[in-house]
Design a protein around this motif. Structure first.
Motif, mmCIF file in Angstrom:
data_model
loop_
_atom_site.group_PDB
_atom_site.id
_atom_site.type_symbol
_atom_site.label_atom_id
_atom_site.label_comp_id
_atom_site.label_asym_id
_atom_site.label_seq_id
_atom_site.Cartn_x
_atom_site.Cartn_y
_atom_site.Cartn_z
ATOM 1 N N THR A 93 -4.934 1.250 6.894
ATOM 2 C CA THR A 93 -3.731 0.716 7.531
ATOM 3 C C THR A 93 -3.305 1.630 8.669
ATOM 4 O OG1 THR A 93 -3.074 -0.086 5.360
ATOM 5 C CG2 THR A 93 -1.410 -0.156 7.081
ATOM 6 N N ARG A 143 -5.810 1.395 11.581
ATOM 7 C CA ARG A 143 -5.596 0.161 12.345
ATOM 8 C C ARG A 143 -4.410 0.321 13.298
ATOM 9 N NH1 ARG A 143 -7.001 -3.479 15.219
ATOM 10 N NH2 ARG A 143 -6.295 -5.604 14.958
ATOM 11 N N ASN A 144 -3.338 0.893 12.757
ATOM 12 C CA ASN A 144 -2.134 1.064 13.567
ATOM 13 C C ASN A 144 -2.293 2.127 14.640
ATOM 14 O OD1 ASN A 144 0.219 -0.686 12.701
ATOM 15 N ND2 ASN A 144 -0.665 -0.061 10.755
ATOM 16 N N PHE A 194 -6.861 2.133 1.369
ATOM 17 C CA PHE A 194 -6.176 1.104 2.153
ATOM 18 C C PHE A 194 -5.062 1.691 3.000
ATOM 19 C CE2 PHE A 194 -8.104 -1.238 -1.387
ATOM 20 C CZ PHE A 194 -9.119 -1.763 -0.625
ATOM 21 N N GLU A 195 -4.408 2.718 2.476
ATOM 22 C CA GLU A 195 -3.390 3.370 3.296
ATOM 23 C C GLU A 195 -4.064 3.977 4.524
ATOM 24 O OE1 GLU A 195 -1.078 6.544 1.530
ATOM 25 O OE2 GLU A 195 0.393 6.401 3.149
ATOM 26 N N PHE A 243 5.503 -1.100 6.759
ATOM 27 C CA PHE A 243 4.568 -1.263 5.651
ATOM 28 C C PHE A 243 5.363 -1.828 4.468
ATOM 29 C CE2 PHE A 243 1.120 2.092 6.772
ATOM 30 C CZ PHE A 243 1.084 1.632 8.067
ATOM 31 N N HIS A 250 0.808 -1.222 0.000
ATOM 32 C CA HIS A 250 0.000 0.000 0.000
ATOM 33 C C HIS A 250 0.834 1.261 0.000
ATOM 34 C CE1 HIS A 250 -0.908 -2.964 3.047
ATOM 35 N NE2 HIS A 250 -0.100 -2.257 3.778
ATOM 36 N N THR A 297 -4.764 -8.973 6.001
ATOM 37 C CA THR A 297 -3.632 -8.059 5.925
ATOM 38 C C THR A 297 -3.525 -7.151 7.138
ATOM 39 O OG1 THR A 297 -4.115 -8.035 3.595
ATOM 40 C CG2 THR A 297 -2.411 -6.528 4.339
ATOM 41 N N LEU A 298 -4.650 -6.720 7.659
ATOM 42 C CA LEU A 298 -4.572 -5.746 8.743
ATOM 43 C C LEU A 298 -5.025 -6.320 10.086
ATOM 44 C CD1 LEU A 298 -5.811 -2.500 6.925
ATOM 45 C CD2 LEU A 298 -3.476 -3.215 7.399
#
Ligand code: GDP
Length: 530
Positions: free
Chosen positions: A181, A184-185, A177-178, A416, A160, A222-223
């Motif tokens: 991501t 999520r982080n 998606f970035e 990433f 991503h 993925t996440l």
């Protein structure tokens, strides 16, 4: 002389609240009106503004005249700049110092609940502002354009950090998606996905299913999102289907919940009870400053000992009259007033106007609230910047939010997708809360690597000899920043409370994102100062 000054500052003692209040009563009132903060993310043109506009319109928070005006203004300004800000008549205030924040936060309340909606710029150039928005959010609402073929090849998107020469469609895919991501982080677990523009594709159930399945697979694999924390709503923000009113266009939609019903549910889920709030009130008060405006707007050159700081309370409680300490400057100040702003349906409906928001002078503020705090008796108001941390000065020892300001941080990171490895010494930008710091990877303590045993089983091992970080690795590193970063001493805070949940706001202060040359290279947590 300087030492004397410092000594004086240290001596600054606690001050009493202006008025004696019934704290239990106030907490009960707040517990009865829980607040959920949501960030709206999605690609430009996915329908973020239209959907939120529809939500506010159908709830009676903005009227049709305003909605028309917004549409017209949007057309005049060129669609690209259509922002949620316009919905609530927000005018950008003059920011007196620090970075400019391009995110907008709007609060509204219904009979039962309070909501804060944070708009994030969908454009790739604005990722830093988006990170800022995410740090203030509890949940994410993702708007997906069901009619676009750019969006849902999610399972194919492995990298991503898409390079700047990627095709527009790759950027579109990568963009959402970035954002996810990063979300999520930054500790966001609950995600509501609005599959928008269903009217354009004739409410095609198969397409909805395809989007739901591929996105779920991607987000879970993925996440590491958990499947039951992802919800999907087929909707049309434009026509108003499944936003507040149930749609009759999709009998196949079993859950049959609207966007607003989901918001109410999520608010309910994250709701802290009166008992929990009473225990949270014992946590040390911590606030991260997201904006600073001067107390007197008449003449900004005139010296004043007043200042208004804006932010979301990370933990604890604060009352007017009490005193705070600001970090890293060490300045102290007395709290003159605490104000929250909200748009109420009832009030607006009566007047049949919109954009009128109510300013409430709070007797006390609690964790999770967005506040404007008027401070006075500050010696050097100019020393206060966006990103600074405020703690309460208390007379009882041990409960003070203990902050240290340091330029060396021990961090745990998850990298990433990288175009090339990150070596020791590499410079990058560190995002923490709502500010960014010029930083450098000063040392790598360990990198988690996979080792295959003789019997074929795979084990994760902490490799201490690595001098670089590669894609998707987990590592512990030392990061050096150009300026001191205020860190809440976690051990003190954690000891002060047995209630981990209540310290969710403090956890947010630990989260960091690393970017380099406009790309997100990794994210993680500050473990401690060095
Ligand atoms: P944003 O950039 O994500 O805020 O997207 P906008 O809300 O500005 O919407 C982009 C365009 O898509 C506008 O022309 C909207 O009228 C249109 N749009 C948004 N939602 C829908 C929808 O549900 N159905 C249809 N047909 N058009 C929509």
């Amino acid at each position: 002389e300087k030492e004397k000054e410092l000594a004086k500052k240290k001596e600054t003692s606690a001050t009493k609240p202006k008025s004696k209040i019934n704290i239990q009563e106030e907490l009960e009132r707040k517990a009865n009106k829980p607040l959920l903060s949501l960030i709206v993310i999605g690609h430009v043109d996915s329908g973020k503004s239209t959907t939120i506009g529809r939500l506010l319109y159908d709830l009676g928070i903005v009227d049709s005249r305003t909605l028309h005006k917004i549409t017209r203004d949007a057309e005049l300004a060129g669609k690209g700049s259509f922002s949620l800000a316009w919905l609530m008549d927000q005018t950008p205030e003059e920011r007196s110092r620090g970075v400019t924040i391009d995110i907008v936060q709007t609060q509204f309340e219904t009979a039962k609940m309070r909501f804060a909606v944070i708009d994030s710029p969908g454009h790739r150039d604005y990722v830093p502002q988006m990170i800022n928005g995410i740090t203030q959010a509890d949940v994410a609402v993702v708007i997906i354009d069901a009619s676009s073929d750019l969006i849902f090849e999610a399972s194919n998107v492995n990298n991503h950090s898409i390079s700047s020469d990627a095709s527009p469609s790759e950027i579109a895919k990568g963009q959402t998606f970035e954002q996810l991501t990063i979300a999520r982080n930054m500790g966001i677990q609950r995600v509501l996905i609005v599959v928008n523009k269903m009217d354009v594709i004739g409410w095609d159930q198969d397409r909805f299913k395809l989007i739901e399945e591929s996105l779920t697979t991607y987000l879970v694999e993925t996440l590491s999102f958990s499947e039951n924390e992802l919800s999907f709503v087929p909707a049309s923000g434009f026509k108003g289907d499944n936003i507040v009113k149930k749609s009759d266009q999709c009998p196949w939609y079993k859950e049959s919940l609207t966007l607003f019903q989901y918001l109410e549910m999520m608010n309910e889920e994250s709701h802290r009870t009166f008992e929990q709030m009473t225990s949270d009130a014992n946590d040390p008060f911590v606030l991260t400053i997201t904006d600073v405006t001067s107390g007197s707007s008449v003449d900004s050159t005139k010296k004043t000992d007043q200042l208004i700081v804006h932010g979301r309370v990370n933990s604890g409680v604060l009352q007017p009259g009490e005193s705070v300490k600001l970090w890293p400057s060490g300045e102290t100040a007395q709290v003159d007033s605490v104000v929250t702003t909200i748009s109420q349906i009832s009030a607006l409906a009566k007047k049949n106007t919109s954009g009128t928001s109510t300013r409430v002078n709070e007797k006390i503020t609690v964790a999770g609230e967005f506040v404007e705090i008027k401070l006075r008796k500050i010696e050097l108001p100019d020393a206060i910047c966006i990103g600074d941390v405020a703690t309460k000065i208390t007379s009882s020892s041990g409960k003070d939010g203990n902050v240290s300001c340091c330029q060396k941080l021990k961090c745990e990171l998850r990298m990433f997708g990288l175009s090339r490895p990150v070596l020791e010494g590499t410079p990058f930008v560190l995002f923490r809360g709502n500010v960014s710091y010029a930083a450098r990877l000063s040392a790598i303590e360990w990198v988690e690597t996979k080792v295959t045993n003789d019997d074929g089983t795979v084990k994760l091992k902490k490799n201490k000899k690595r001098k670089h970080l590669s894609s998707f690795q987990r590592a512990r590193v030392i990061i050096e920043t150009e300026k001191p970063v205020p860190i809440v001493e976690l051990s003190a805070v954690e000891k002060a409370s047995e209630n981990e949940d209540g310290l969710h706001g403090i956890d947010k202060l630990k989260r960091i994102v690393l970017r380099k040359e406009g790309m997100t290279v990794g994210a993680g947590k500050i473990v401690s100062s060095v």
